[in-house]
Design an enzyme around this catalytic site. Sequence first.
Site, PDB file in Angstrom:
ATOM      1  CB  CYS A  51      34.621  46.870  35.956  1.00  0.00           C
ATOM      2  SG  CYS A  51      35.406  45.643  34.860  1.00  0.00           S
ATOM      3  CG  ASP A  53      35.379  41.422  37.579  1.00  0.00           C
ATOM      4  OD1 ASP A  53      34.763  40.602  38.307  1.00  0.00           O
ATOM      5  OD2 ASP A  53      36.583  41.321  37.322  1.00  0.00           O
ATOM      6  NE  ARG A  55      36.528  38.911  39.818  1.00  0.00           N
ATOM      7  CZ  ARG A  55      37.841  38.893  39.545  1.00  0.00           C
ATOM      8  NH1 ARG A  55      38.643  38.108  40.249  1.00  0.00           N
ATOM      9  NH2 ARG A  55      38.334  39.657  38.597  1.00  0.00           N
ATOM     10  CG  HIS A 107      37.351  45.744  39.745  1.00  0.00           C
ATOM     11  ND1 HIS A 107      38.046  44.551  39.678  1.00  0.00           N
ATOM     12  CD2 HIS A 107      36.885  45.964  38.497  1.00  0.00           C
ATOM     13  CE1 HIS A 107      37.981  44.081  38.438  1.00  0.00           C
ATOM     14  NE2 HIS A 107      37.285  44.908  37.703  1.00  0.00           N
ATOM     15  CB  CYS A 110      40.419  46.065  36.652  1.00  0.00           C
ATOM     16  SG  CYS A 110      39.312  46.264  35.228  1.00  0.00           S
TER      17      CYS A 110
END
Length: 214
Positions: A51, A53, A55, A107, A110
């Site tokens: 992803c 993302d 993080r 994750h 999400c």
Amino acid sequence: MSQTSKTKDGPDLEILLQNNRNWAEQVRQEDPEFFPRLATQQKPKYLWIGCSDSRVPANQITGLVPGEVFVHRNVANVIGSDDPNCQSVIEYAVNALEVEHIIVCGHYKCGGVQAAMQGTATGIVADWIASISDIWNAQQPNLAALPAAERLAALCELNVQHQLKSLAQSPAVNEAWSQGRALSLHGWIYSIEDGLLKDLGLSLHDQAGVSALG
Ligand code: CO
């Protein structure tokens, strides 16, 4: 513009360039041959599909340095059979780089998966995550039986499984397997809350294993 001049974009960007100079210098001091070696070729063993993302940075959470992992990231780690971006990454990684492992990493928490579950996505993102909305719609009776707090986590895991199956059907993977080349696909999920990766136990090593994935 010289490397060290101030940009009109201000300190938010200046710090990145300064960090970069510090990092490159530190790497050079620890291993003077690091950059010259990488400049000649890349030979990563892994392809990571994860992803976007912020993080979930692939290299950092797996302790891999530049040159060790080929990376593709998008919203909610979607592997579309008709997505030329993702499919070209897979093709290049398998055929040219000859990676031995492809890791599909989702994750928990999400935002893309959550938007698919709640039907809150709009615009292009809604189109992008349509395949996850389909999983949610198909699995809703099962997921509804779970406590509300566990539904998103379960859908995040199901999304990894679904995308792994899509990966297994990609032309490059099929060609590699039909030629008897060693290529394994893995489904992992990352927890933002404790920084730990979990292997979902879905690994595929040949075409025969795909039907068992459900
Ligand atoms: Co995400």
